[in-house]
Write a protein that holds these residues in place. Structure first.
Motif, PDB file in Angstrom:
ATOM      1  N   LEU A  17     142.166  43.167  73.978  1.00 52.34           N
ATOM      2  CA  LEU A  17     142.415  44.513  73.488  1.00 52.34           C
ATOM      3  C   LEU A  17     141.972  44.586  72.036  1.00 52.34           C
ATOM      4  O   LEU A  17     142.323  43.718  71.243  1.00 52.34           O
ATOM      5  CB  LEU A  17     143.917  44.811  73.599  1.00 52.34           C
ATOM      6  N   ASP A  18     141.143  45.581  71.711  1.00 51.25           N
ATOM      7  CA  ASP A  18     140.840  45.801  70.301  1.00 51.25           C
ATOM      8  C   ASP A  18     141.051  47.276  69.993  1.00 51.25           C
ATOM      9  O   ASP A  18     141.570  48.015  70.810  1.00 51.25           O
ATOM     10  CB  ASP A  18     139.442  45.290  69.918  1.00 51.25           C
ATOM     11  N   GLN A  19     140.644  47.716  68.807  1.00 51.82           N
ATOM     12  CA  GLN A  19     140.939  49.086  68.386  1.00 51.82           C
ATOM     13  C   GLN A  19     140.210  50.132  69.216  1.00 51.82           C
ATOM     14  O   GLN A  19     140.676  51.255  69.335  1.00 51.82           O
ATOM     15  CB  GLN A  19     140.608  49.266  66.914  1.00 51.82           C
ATOM     16  N   GLU A  20     139.053  49.803  69.787  1.00 55.85           N
ATOM     17  CA  GLU A  20     138.255  50.803  70.469  1.00 55.85           C
ATOM     18  C   GLU A  20     138.209  50.655  71.991  1.00 55.85           C
ATOM     19  O   GLU A  20     138.126  51.658  72.705  1.00 55.85           O
ATOM     20  CB  GLU A  20     136.830  50.792  69.924  1.00 55.85           C
ATOM     21  N   VAL A  21     138.228  49.426  72.500  1.00 55.30           N
ATOM     22  CA  VAL A  21     138.082  49.213  73.942  1.00 55.30           C
ATOM     23  C   VAL A  21     139.038  48.145  74.454  1.00 55.30           C
ATOM     24  O   VAL A  21     139.614  47.387  73.683  1.00 55.30           O
ATOM     25  CB  VAL A  21     136.632  48.796  74.320  1.00 55.30           C
ATOM     26  N   GLN A  22     139.152  48.114  75.762  1.00 58.89           N
ATOM     27  CA  GLN A  22     139.894  47.069  76.458  1.00 58.89           C
ATOM     28  C   GLN A  22     138.911  46.307  77.330  1.00 58.89           C
ATOM     29  O   GLN A  22     138.061  46.912  77.982  1.00 58.89           O
ATOM     30  CB  GLN A  22     140.989  47.668  77.335  1.00 58.89           C
ATOM     31  N   ASN A  23     139.020  44.995  77.342  1.00 61.10           N
ATOM     32  CA  ASN A  23     138.244  44.161  78.247  1.00 61.10           C
ATOM     33  C   ASN A  23     139.159  43.863  79.427  1.00 61.10           C
ATOM     34  O   ASN A  23     140.252  43.324  79.247  1.00 61.10           O
ATOM     35  CB  ASN A  23     137.820  42.876  77.531  1.00 61.10           C
ATOM     36  N   VAL A  24     138.721  44.235  80.619  1.00 56.80           N
ATOM     37  CA  VAL A  24     139.569  44.159  81.807  1.00 56.80           C
ATOM     38  C   VAL A  24     138.846  43.395  82.907  1.00 56.80           C
ATOM     39  O   VAL A  24     137.648  43.575  83.125  1.00 56.80           O
ATOM     40  CB  VAL A  24     139.897  45.590  82.304  1.00 56.80           C
ATOM     41  N   LYS A  25     139.573  42.524  83.598  1.00 50.93           N
ATOM     42  CA  LYS A  25     139.048  41.859  84.791  1.00 50.93           C
ATOM     43  C   LYS A  25     139.562  42.625  86.003  1.00 50.93           C
ATOM     44  O   LYS A  25     140.763  42.828  86.155  1.00 50.93           O
ATOM     45  CB  LYS A  25     139.519  40.406  84.858  1.00 50.93           C
ATOM     46  N   LEU A  26     138.624  43.067  86.851  1.00 46.69           N
ATOM     47  CA  LEU A  26     138.969  43.809  88.059  1.00 46.69           C
ATOM     48  C   LEU A  26     138.596  42.982  89.279  1.00 46.69           C
ATOM     49  O   LEU A  26     137.459  42.517  89.385  1.00 46.69           O
ATOM     50  CB  LEU A  26     138.223  45.134  88.107  1.00 46.69           C
ATOM     51  N   THR A  27     139.533  42.811  90.192  1.00 49.42           N
ATOM     52  CA  THR A  27     139.277  42.114  91.445  1.00 49.42           C
ATOM     53  C   THR A  27     139.456  43.114  92.577  1.00 49.42           C
ATOM     54  O   THR A  27     140.541  43.667  92.760  1.00 49.42           O
ATOM     55  CB  THR A  27     140.235  40.920  91.631  1.00 49.42           C
ATOM     56  N   PHE A  28     138.361  43.368  93.305  1.00 53.89           N
ATOM     57  CA  PHE A  28     138.350  44.300  94.418  1.00 53.89           C
ATOM     58  C   PHE A  28     138.284  43.526  95.722  1.00 53.89           C
ATOM     59  O   PHE A  28     137.571  42.532  95.814  1.00 53.89           O
ATOM     60  CB  PHE A  28     137.103  45.200  94.367  1.00 53.89           C
ATOM     61  N   GLU A  29     138.979  44.020  96.749  1.00 53.56           N
ATOM     62  CA  GLU A  29     138.838  43.466  98.086  1.00 53.56           C
ATOM     63  C   GLU A  29     138.698  44.604  99.077  1.00 53.56           C
ATOM     64  O   GLU A  29     139.272  45.685  98.893  1.00 53.56           O
ATOM     65  CB  GLU A  29     140.003  42.555  98.450  1.00 53.56           C
ATOM     66  N   GLY A  30     137.913  44.350 100.135  1.00 55.32           N
ATOM     67  CA  GLY A  30     137.688  45.334 101.180  1.00 55.32           C
ATOM     68  C   GLY A  30     136.803  44.738 102.254  1.00 55.32           C
ATOM     69  O   GLY A  30     136.279  43.633 102.103  1.00 55.32           O
ATOM     70  N   GLU A  31     136.635  45.460 103.351  1.00 55.65           N
ATOM     71  CA  GLU A  31     135.816  44.980 104.464  1.00 55.65           C
ATOM     72  C   GLU A  31     134.329  45.002 104.123  1.00 55.65           C
ATOM     73  O   GLU A  31     133.569  44.151 104.565  1.00 55.65           O
ATOM     74  CB  GLU A  31     136.083  45.812 105.718  1.00 55.65           C
ATOM     75  N   GLU A  32     133.913  46.023 103.367  1.00 57.77           N
ATOM     76  CA  GLU A  32     132.502  46.147 102.989  1.00 57.77           C
ATOM     77  C   GLU A  32     132.427  46.941 101.689  1.00 57.77           C
ATOM     78  O   GLU A  32     132.243  48.158 101.688  1.00 57.77           O
ATOM     79  CB  GLU A  32     131.710  46.841 104.100  1.00 57.77           C
ATOM     80  N   LEU A  33     132.597  46.241 100.564  1.00 60.96           N
ATOM     81  CA  LEU A  33     132.628  46.895  99.259  1.00 60.96           C
ATOM     82  C   LEU A  33     131.256  47.453  98.892  1.00 60.96           C
ATOM     83  O   LEU A  33     130.226  46.821  99.126  1.00 60.96           O
ATOM     84  CB  LEU A  33     133.100  45.905  98.193  1.00 60.96           C
ATOM     85  N   ASP A  34     131.268  48.620  98.286  1.00 62.85           N
ATOM     86  CA  ASP A  34     130.053  49.300  97.844  1.00 62.85           C
ATOM     87  C   ASP A  34     129.997  49.221  96.323  1.00 62.85           C
ATOM     88  O   ASP A  34     130.660  50.003  95.629  1.00 62.85           O
ATOM     89  CB  ASP A  34     130.092  50.756  98.324  1.00 62.85           C
ATOM     90  N   PHE A  35     129.224  48.270  95.793  1.00 60.96           N
ATOM     91  CA  PHE A  35     129.166  48.054  94.354  1.00 60.96           C
ATOM     92  C   PHE A  35     128.730  49.316  93.614  1.00 60.96           C
ATOM     93  O   PHE A  35     129.287  49.641  92.563  1.00 60.96           O
ATOM     94  CB  PHE A  35     128.237  46.886  93.999  1.00 60.96           C
ATOM     95  N   GLU A  36     127.760  50.039  94.148  1.00 62.86           N
ATOM     96  CA  GLU A  36     127.268  51.233  93.467  1.00 62.86           C
ATOM     97  C   GLU A  36     128.372  52.284  93.333  1.00 62.86           C
ATOM     98  O   GLU A  36     128.510  52.915  92.280  1.00 62.86           O
ATOM     99  CB  GLU A  36     126.050  51.815  94.198  1.00 62.86           C
ATOM    100  N   ALA A  37     129.176  52.474  94.360  1.00 68.03           N
ATOM    101  CA  ALA A  37     130.284  53.438  94.294  1.00 68.03           C
ATOM    102  C   ALA A  37     131.335  52.986  93.290  1.00 68.03           C
ATOM    103  O   ALA A  37     131.895  53.804  92.546  1.00 68.03           O
ATOM    104  CB  ALA A  37     130.914  53.617  95.674  1.00 68.03           C
ATOM    105  N   ILE A  38     131.595  51.682  93.253  1.00 71.70           N
ATOM    106  CA  ILE A  38     132.569  51.141  92.307  1.00 71.70           C
ATOM    107  C   ILE A  38     132.064  51.317  90.877  1.00 71.70           C
ATOM    108  O   ILE A  38     132.786  51.805  90.001  1.00 71.70           O
ATOM    109  CB  ILE A  38     132.851  49.655  92.632  1.00 71.70           C
ATOM    110  N   GLU A  39     130.804  50.942  90.639  1.00 72.58           N
ATOM    111  CA  GLU A  39     130.236  51.058  89.296  1.00 72.58           C
ATOM    112  C   GLU A  39     130.202  52.515  88.836  1.00 72.58           C
ATOM    113  O   GLU A  39     130.530  52.822  87.688  1.00 72.58           O
ATOM    114  CB  GLU A  39     128.833  50.455  89.271  1.00 72.58           C
ATOM    115  N   GLU A  40     129.837  53.429  89.733  1.00 68.49           N
ATOM    116  CA  GLU A  40     129.787  54.851  89.386  1.00 68.49           C
ATOM    117  C   GLU A  40     131.164  55.373  88.985  1.00 68.49           C
ATOM    118  O   GLU A  40     131.305  56.123  88.013  1.00 68.49           O
ATOM    119  CB  GLU A  40     129.245  55.655  90.567  1.00 68.49           C
ATOM    120  N   THR A  41     132.196  54.972  89.706  1.00 72.84           N
ATOM    121  CA  THR A  41     133.554  55.406  89.388  1.00 72.84           C
ATOM    122  C   THR A  41     134.005  54.842  88.049  1.00 72.84           C
ATOM    123  O   THR A  41     134.611  55.549  87.239  1.00 72.84           O
ATOM    124  CB  THR A  41     134.537  55.009  90.511  1.00 72.84           C
TER     125      THR A  41
END
Length: 96
Positions: free
Chosen positions: A42-66
């Motif tokens: 955590l810093d003054q401007e941004v947060q660095n976050v680790k995200l772990t996704f699970e699913g049957e068939e993850l769509d990276f493009e949809a995740i990145e767009e969101t």
């Protein structure tokens, strides 16, 4: 091509929306069955976050767009699991 079942992504996000709301929005993506978010730094401007996704068939493009629509950016893809099942990492002699 094998289905992507787990993605671990390093993300930089602004403080707003808060991590709970950010994670809740990502959980609403159709291909996502579950998500875990962890604040790494955590810093003054941004947060660095680790995200772990699970699913049957993850769509990276949809995740990145969101993520981008919520003001974040993908810093790196740190782990990918593909195939009929997710293999759990185990320590080996090479890890010592």
């Amino acid at each position: 091509m094998a289905a992507v079942r787990r993605l671990v992504i390093d993300v930089l996000k602004p403080h707003d929306p808060p991590l709970l709301m950010f994670t809740d929005q990502l959980a609403e993506i159709e291909c996502v069955e579950g998500i875990t978010s962890s604040l790494i730094e955590l810093d003054q401007e941004v947060q660095n976050v680790k995200l772990t996704f699970e699913g049957e068939e993850l769509d990276f493009e949809a995740i990145e767009e969101t993520i981008e629509n919520l003001g974040g950016s993908v810093h790196s893809v740190d782990q990918v699991a593909c195939g009929d099942s997710v293999v759990t990492d185990r320590r080996t002699l090479q890890d010592a």
